[in-house]
Design a protein around this motif. Structure first.
Motif, PDB file in Angstrom:
ATOM      1  N   PRO A 143     113.551 -39.036  -7.060  1.00  0.00           N
ATOM      2  CA  PRO A 143     113.020 -38.896  -5.704  1.00  0.00           C
ATOM      3  C   PRO A 143     113.427 -37.556  -5.098  1.00  0.00           C
ATOM      4  O   PRO A 143     114.562 -37.126  -5.280  1.00  0.00           O
ATOM      5  CB  PRO A 143     113.646 -40.051  -4.926  1.00  0.00           C
ATOM      6  CG  PRO A 143     114.327 -40.907  -5.933  1.00  0.00           C
ATOM      7  CD  PRO A 143     114.507 -40.126  -7.183  1.00  0.00           C
ATOM      8  N   LEU A 144     112.483 -36.936  -4.416  1.00  0.00           N
ATOM      9  CA  LEU A 144     112.720 -35.607  -3.870  1.00  0.00           C
ATOM     10  C   LEU A 144     112.352 -35.618  -2.394  1.00  0.00           C
ATOM     11  O   LEU A 144     111.227 -35.953  -2.030  1.00  0.00           O
ATOM     12  CB  LEU A 144     111.833 -34.607  -4.635  1.00  0.00           C
ATOM     13  CG  LEU A 144     111.998 -33.135  -4.329  1.00  0.00           C
ATOM     14  CD1 LEU A 144     113.396 -32.661  -4.734  1.00  0.00           C
ATOM     15  CD2 LEU A 144     110.945 -32.335  -5.080  1.00  0.00           C
ATOM     16  N   ARG A 145     113.342 -35.268  -1.567  1.00  0.00           N
ATOM     17  CA  ARG A 145     113.062 -35.161  -0.132  1.00  0.00           C
ATOM     18  C   ARG A 145     112.628 -33.740   0.180  1.00  0.00           C
ATOM     19  O   ARG A 145     113.293 -32.795  -0.235  1.00  0.00           O
ATOM     20  CB  ARG A 145     114.315 -35.479   0.663  1.00  0.00           C
ATOM     21  CG  ARG A 145     114.684 -36.929   0.601  1.00  0.00           C
ATOM     22  CD  ARG A 145     116.019 -37.129   1.258  1.00  0.00           C
ATOM     23  NE  ARG A 145     116.181 -38.521   1.655  1.00  0.00           N
ATOM     24  CZ  ARG A 145     117.225 -38.986   2.326  1.00  0.00           C
ATOM     25  NH1 ARG A 145     118.193 -38.161   2.676  1.00  0.00           N
ATOM     26  NH2 ARG A 145     117.300 -40.257   2.634  1.00  0.00           N
ATOM     27  N   ILE A 146     111.544 -33.613   0.909  1.00  0.00           N
ATOM     28  CA  ILE A 146     111.035 -32.283   1.260  1.00  0.00           C
ATOM     29  C   ILE A 146     110.918 -32.218   2.785  1.00  0.00           C
ATOM     30  O   ILE A 146     110.445 -33.168   3.418  1.00  0.00           O
ATOM     31  CB  ILE A 146     109.657 -32.043   0.599  1.00  0.00           C
ATOM     32  CG1 ILE A 146     109.760 -32.235  -0.930  1.00  0.00           C
ATOM     33  CG2 ILE A 146     109.146 -30.646   0.914  1.00  0.00           C
ATOM     34  CD1 ILE A 146     108.420 -32.131  -1.661  1.00  0.00           C
ATOM     35  N   ALA A 147     111.385 -31.116   3.359  1.00  0.00           N
ATOM     36  CA  ALA A 147     111.309 -30.940   4.813  1.00  0.00           C
ATOM     37  C   ALA A 147     110.551 -29.661   5.114  1.00  0.00           C
ATOM     38  O   ALA A 147     110.583 -28.712   4.327  1.00  0.00           O
ATOM     39  CB  ALA A 147     112.714 -30.864   5.409  1.00  0.00           C
ATOM     40  N   GLY A 148     109.853 -29.635   6.248  1.00  0.00           N
ATOM     41  CA  GLY A 148     109.103 -28.422   6.582  1.00  0.00           C
ATOM     42  C   GLY A 148     108.476 -28.510   7.958  1.00  0.00           C
ATOM     43  O   GLY A 148     108.857 -29.359   8.773  1.00  0.00           O
ATOM     44  N   PHE A 149     107.497 -27.640   8.185  1.00  0.00           N
ATOM     45  CA  PHE A 149     106.812 -27.580   9.479  1.00  0.00           C
ATOM     46  C   PHE A 149     105.311 -27.523   9.217  1.00  0.00           C
ATOM     47  O   PHE A 149     104.862 -26.813   8.329  1.00  0.00           O
ATOM     48  CB  PHE A 149     107.248 -26.331  10.254  1.00  0.00           C
ATOM     49  CG  PHE A 149     106.940 -26.401  11.721  1.00  0.00           C
ATOM     50  CD1 PHE A 149     107.900 -26.871  12.621  1.00  0.00           C
ATOM     51  CD2 PHE A 149     105.700 -26.004  12.215  1.00  0.00           C
ATOM     52  CE1 PHE A 149     107.621 -26.952  13.981  1.00  0.00           C
ATOM     53  CE2 PHE A 149     105.413 -26.090  13.580  1.00  0.00           C
ATOM     54  CZ  PHE A 149     106.385 -26.554  14.467  1.00  0.00           C
ATOM     55  N   GLU A 150     104.557 -28.315   9.961  1.00  0.00           N
ATOM     56  CA  GLU A 150     103.100 -28.322   9.785  1.00  0.00           C
ATOM     57  C   GLU A 150     102.417 -27.863  11.075  1.00  0.00           C
ATOM     58  O   GLU A 150     102.966 -28.025  12.168  1.00  0.00           O
ATOM     59  CB  GLU A 150     102.610 -29.723   9.406  1.00  0.00           C
ATOM     60  CG  GLU A 150     102.862 -30.762  10.498  1.00  0.00           C
ATOM     61  CD  GLU A 150     102.451 -32.181  10.120  1.00  0.00           C
ATOM     62  OE1 GLU A 150     101.457 -32.319   9.393  1.00  0.00           O
ATOM     63  OE2 GLU A 150     103.122 -33.129  10.562  1.00  0.00           O
ATOM     64  N   ASN A 151     101.231 -27.286  10.919  1.00  0.00           N
ATOM     65  CA  ASN A 151     100.451 -26.837  12.078  1.00  0.00           C
ATOM     66  C   ASN A 151      99.009 -26.682  11.622  1.00  0.00           C
ATOM     67  O   ASN A 151      98.628 -25.664  11.081  1.00  0.00           O
ATOM     68  CB  ASN A 151     101.012 -25.505  12.588  1.00  0.00           C
ATOM     69  CG  ASN A 151     100.275 -25.023  13.834  1.00  0.00           C
ATOM     70  OD1 ASN A 151      99.218 -25.549  14.191  1.00  0.00           O
ATOM     71  ND2 ASN A 151     100.830 -24.022  14.495  1.00  0.00           N
ATOM     72  N   HIS A 152      98.214 -27.742  11.793  1.00  0.00           N
ATOM     73  CA  HIS A 152      96.830 -27.684  11.300  1.00  0.00           C
ATOM     74  C   HIS A 152      95.892 -28.452  12.201  1.00  0.00           C
ATOM     75  O   HIS A 152      96.242 -29.510  12.734  1.00  0.00           O
ATOM     76  CB  HIS A 152      96.744 -28.208   9.863  1.00  0.00           C
ATOM     77  CG  HIS A 152      97.421 -29.540   9.618  1.00  0.00           C
ATOM     78  ND1 HIS A 152      96.723 -30.687   9.407  1.00  0.00           N
ATOM     79  CD2 HIS A 152      98.732 -29.885   9.555  1.00  0.00           C
ATOM     80  CE1 HIS A 152      97.580 -31.706   9.219  1.00  0.00           C
ATOM     81  NE2 HIS A 152      98.801 -31.234   9.303  1.00  0.00           N
ATOM     82  N   GLY A 153      94.679 -27.903  12.377  1.00  0.00           N
ATOM     83  CA  GLY A 153      93.651 -28.601  13.134  1.00  0.00           C
ATOM     84  C   GLY A 153      92.877 -29.551  12.237  1.00  0.00           C
ATOM     85  O   GLY A 153      92.470 -30.628  12.656  1.00  0.00           O
ATOM     86  N   GLY A 154      92.680 -29.152  10.982  1.00  0.00           N
ATOM     87  CA  GLY A 154      91.905 -29.964  10.057  1.00  0.00           C
ATOM     88  C   GLY A 154      92.651 -31.229   9.636  1.00  0.00           C
ATOM     89  O   GLY A 154      93.870 -31.261   9.606  1.00  0.00           O
ATOM     90  N   ARG A 155      91.885 -32.274   9.327  1.00  0.00           N
ATOM     91  CA  ARG A 155      92.432 -33.524   8.784  1.00  0.00           C
ATOM     92  C   ARG A 155      91.927 -33.643   7.351  1.00  0.00           C
ATOM     93  O   ARG A 155      90.717 -33.565   7.117  1.00  0.00           O
ATOM     94  CB  ARG A 155      91.933 -34.728   9.569  1.00  0.00           C
ATOM     95  CG  ARG A 155      92.808 -35.133  10.752  1.00  0.00           C
ATOM     96  CD  ARG A 155      92.777 -34.177  11.889  1.00  0.00           C
ATOM     97  NE  ARG A 155      93.369 -34.754  13.107  1.00  0.00           N
ATOM     98  CZ  ARG A 155      93.710 -34.070  14.171  1.00  0.00           C
ATOM     99  NH1 ARG A 155      93.561 -32.752  14.198  1.00  0.00           N
ATOM    100  NH2 ARG A 155      94.218 -34.671  15.241  1.00  0.00           N
ATOM    101  N   THR A 156      92.856 -33.859   6.441  1.00  0.00           N
ATOM    102  CA  THR A 156      92.496 -33.907   5.029  1.00  0.00           C
ATOM    103  C   THR A 156      92.559 -35.344   4.519  1.00  0.00           C
ATOM    104  O   THR A 156      93.538 -36.053   4.774  1.00  0.00           O
ATOM    105  CB  THR A 156      93.439 -32.996   4.223  1.00  0.00           C
ATOM    106  OG1 THR A 156      93.240 -31.654   4.675  1.00  0.00           O
ATOM    107  CG2 THR A 156      93.145 -33.060   2.743  1.00  0.00           C
TER     108      THR A 156
END
Lengths: 245, 470
Positions: A143-156
């Motif tokens: 298992p791998l924990r990943i952390a970050g920041f998101e900023n998007h208008g689109g929905r995938t």
């Protein structure tokens, strides 16, 4: 050993300090005496899929992303598809991630994507999805924990058979609804965790290095351990920021 | 709806209530006096800015930019004061509608001078109907708050084309995102536009910086050809395809000498003649701020001599290059908030480290305080776009504080700073004390915006600095 990295459209697709990812990979290879080649392919330029083990594409502003979508279909799609089938590692972040799918929506317009993975990016009413994110993934070594920041208008949205990169623990992820974040197919990884994602996740960075080197080594090489005191506390702090909400 | 202007008993009562809140909030000592009255007033009367602005019979000047708003507005204020004009001015740098409203509520004057947040500009221009707007630069900043740079540039473009003729504009010729706004579809200069820029090739950067935000012509999308860049993407450029080249500046710095933290000297050429500018603020970025202020001062009817004299005595804006003695160590505070601004600060520090002060041999002592509050931008990705590599080899000790201190420390390690010279202490108070205790004689503190507020409040509570809203 040599890690042969190819950055796609580094001049156009770099909006959130994407160079941090490349610098991070470069230093971690250097410190282990792993050679590091850093090539780039811009507008109109093709590439040889056999000559690169790790392909990076970052995020861009609307105008740039549009130019790139069009150019990439013409000049790079087939090489990228061949590379992916041949186990090349591809890390596509933010705008670069959206381009991988069948199409993405910009305003009212649908822009054709590369069709390399079964996913679709659309616009929906509601605000941009912005904030710190924590996800949990599994990249073949626990298992791998990943952390970050998101900023998007689109929905995938992923197709039914398509595997996400991970599950959202905190944050929005692909669309703020289904709890999935990113995409994975073979060694292709797409994610909304943008910009300098790897510096916040040294374990992920090392896993990508390992998979990229395995392509020519035949098996996954052991990576020499580094003093990751600062890397570990940066990861913990980024994750804590996401958990605070 | 009642008639505009500060008339009407209802509106006067709202003003009184909001004013009382301001003095109460200041007396409680908790700060916030620069925004709270305006916030309350706007809740009571959403059109308050427009109504109060009617009383500014001399008109308003607005300054907007990603970098240098507070300093440039402070310079214009200084120039106005030398000729006896004392503007209503949001001098503490609170630059959204409530900051403007607070200044209008609490100050009296014939004219207004407002720095305005980039994203708030269209709305504030509509409400204030200014006589002059200074647009100095657009850099990538807090993308989580503003959306993307080009969208902001498009909003500004719409504003300029709508108001040109009735409002004057001072624009940076060296920023292609800004300069092009001053020309119409046929590339003719719009009425009432003044350009400023740097004309000294000696000051060019050795290469284009990574944080380069204007690669493509706004008109035709072709990549610009850069002959030289001075700060980020500010420089001399041309479009090889459509003739949207850099306009010739009306106010230009023709020969510049940078003197580290001591400031700079520049020869300036204007339509009113030439002069030598002695600027007590460091870095080329402050030369740009001074040129913007000088161009604005001339447009506001202040003579060249008066304007240059005022700039020679200008003090650093709140938190932009202040030096405060703490326990015998002189602590210089330099705000950092985005890649382009941080790069200029880092260039100045590198210059300072090599200028032969007593302890220059071992490198400088630094404190970086990185917060991720809303006013800082919650996304700290930008630290990987800033060239911290510039100070590798010039630092003796560096302490990282703030909510994202560990990520800052990591960035420095990958910039090539020795890991043993890097310390982490998230508490800004303990971080400051430790950095001061370990500094040789001088400490450079680089806080982001909310870290600066914390630092300033801390120093004020120890009686070392005035409280910022005074």
């Amino acid at each position: 050993m040599r890690l042969r990295l190819l950055a796609l459209y580094p001049e156009q697709m770099n909006i959130y300090a994407d160079r941090g990812n490349i610098l991070f990979l470069q230093r971690r290879c250097q410190w282990r005496n792993i050679g590091f080649d850093h090539a780039a392919a811009g507008p109109g330029e093709g590439f040889d899929p056999a000559a690169h083990d790790l392909v990076y594409i970052g995020g861009g502003q609307d105008r740039d992303q549009r130019l790139v979508a069009d150019d990439m279909l013409r000049s790079k799609r087939d090489a990228l598809a061949a590379g992916i089938d041949d186990a090349a590692v591809v890390l596509a972040v933010c705008g670069g991630y959206q381009l991988l799918g069948h199409s993405y929506q910009l305003g009212d317009e649908r822009i054709p994507g590369l069709g390399l993975v079964d996913l679709e990016t659309v616009r929906e009413p509601g605000p941009r999805l912005i904030g710190n994110v924590a996800i949990e993934a599994e990249l073949g070594n626990g298992p791998l924990r990943i952390a970050g920041f998101e900023n998007h208008g689109g929905r995938t949205y992923l197709g039914d058979e398509t595997q996400p990169l991970g599950r959202v623990i905190r944050g929005h992820g692909n669309n703020g609804r289904d709890g999935f974040e990113g995409v994975r197919r073979l060694n292709l990884f797409g994610t909304y965790l943008h910009g300098p994602l790897l510096p916040k996740n040294a374990r992920l960075a090392d896993r990508l290095i390992q998979l990229a080197l395995a392509r020519r080594a035949g098996a996954e090489p052991e990576l020499a351990p580094l003093d990751d005191t600062l890397e570990a506390s940066a990861h913990e702090n980024a994750r804590a920021a996401a958990m605070r909400g | 709806m009642s008639a505009p202007g500060a008339t009407g008993a209802g509106f006067r009562a709202k003003l009184a209530l909001a004013r009382a809140t301001g003095s109460l909030s200041r007396r409680s000592g908790r700060g916030g006096g620069t925004t709270l009255p305006g916030r309350l007033l706007l809740r009571l009367a959403p059109d308050a800015v427009a109504r109060l602005a009617v009383d500014l019979t001399g008109g308003s000047t607005i300054v907007s930019a990603t970098n240098g708003k507070t300093t440039t507005a402070g310079m214009i204020a200084a120039a106005l004061r030398t000729v006896g004009r004392d503007p209503v001015h949001n001098r503490a740098g609170s630059n959204m509608s409530w900051g403007v409203a607070t200044a209008l509520l609490e100050q009296r004057g014939r004219e207004g001078l407002f720095e305005v947040d980039e994203a708030w500009l269209p709305r504030m221009v509509a409400e204030l109907a200014p006589r002059l707007v200074v647009l100095a630069n657009l850099f990538r900043d807090q993308l989580d708050r503003y959306g993307e740079l080009e969208r902001l540039a498009d909003d500004w473009a719409a504003l300029v084309s709508e108001r040109a003729g009735s409002t004057g504009f001072v624009l940076n010729a060296d920023d292609p995102l800004v300069a092009d706004l001053g020309r119409d579809r046929e590339l003719r200069r719009r009425e009432g536009v003044t350009y400023f820029g740097i004309e000294d090739p000696e000051q060019a950067l050795p290469e284009l910086q990574h944080a380069h935000d204007a690669k493509h012509c706004r008109r035709c999308g072709s990549p610009y050809t850069y002959h030289r860049a001075f700060v980020g993407h500010l420089g001399h450029y041309e479009c090889p395809n459509c003739d949207a080249d850099r306009p010739a500046p009306d106010v230009a710095a023709t020969a510049i000498e940078l003197r580290g933290m001591d400031g700079s000297r520049a020869r300036v050429r204007t339509r009113e003649g030439e002069a030598t500018l002695e600027l007590p603020l460091p870095g080329l970025y402050n030369v740009y701020n001074a040129l913007a202020a000088l161009a604005a001062a001339l447009r506001l009817g202040i003579g060249l001599e008066h304007a240059v004299g005022a700039l020679a005595k200008v003090e650093a804006a709140f938190g932009r290059v202040e030096t405060i003695a703490v326990e015998g160590v002189s602590v210089s505070i330099l705000l950092i908030k985005n890649p382009a601004g941080a790069n200029e600060v880092l260039r100045t520090l590198r210059l300072e480290a090599t200028r032969g002060s007593a302890d220059a041999g071992d490198g400088i002592d630094l404190l970086i305080a990185l917060n991720d509050g809303i006013a800082d931008g919650r996304d700290i990705s930008w630290i990987w776009d800033a060239d911290f590599e510039l100070i590798a080899g010039y630092v003796r000790r560096i302490l990282c504080a703030g909510t994202r201190a560990p990520e800052m420390a990591l960035r420095l390690k990958y910039a090539g700073l020795a890991p043993e010279s890097i310390e982490v202490e998230p508490s800004i108070e303990r971080g400051l004390d430790r950095a001061v205790a370990e500094a040789e004689s001088r400490l450079f503190a680089l806080p982001t915006y909310t870290a600066l507020l914390e630092l300033r409040t801390l120093l004020a509570s120890r009686g070392l600095a005035a409280e910022f809203w005074r």
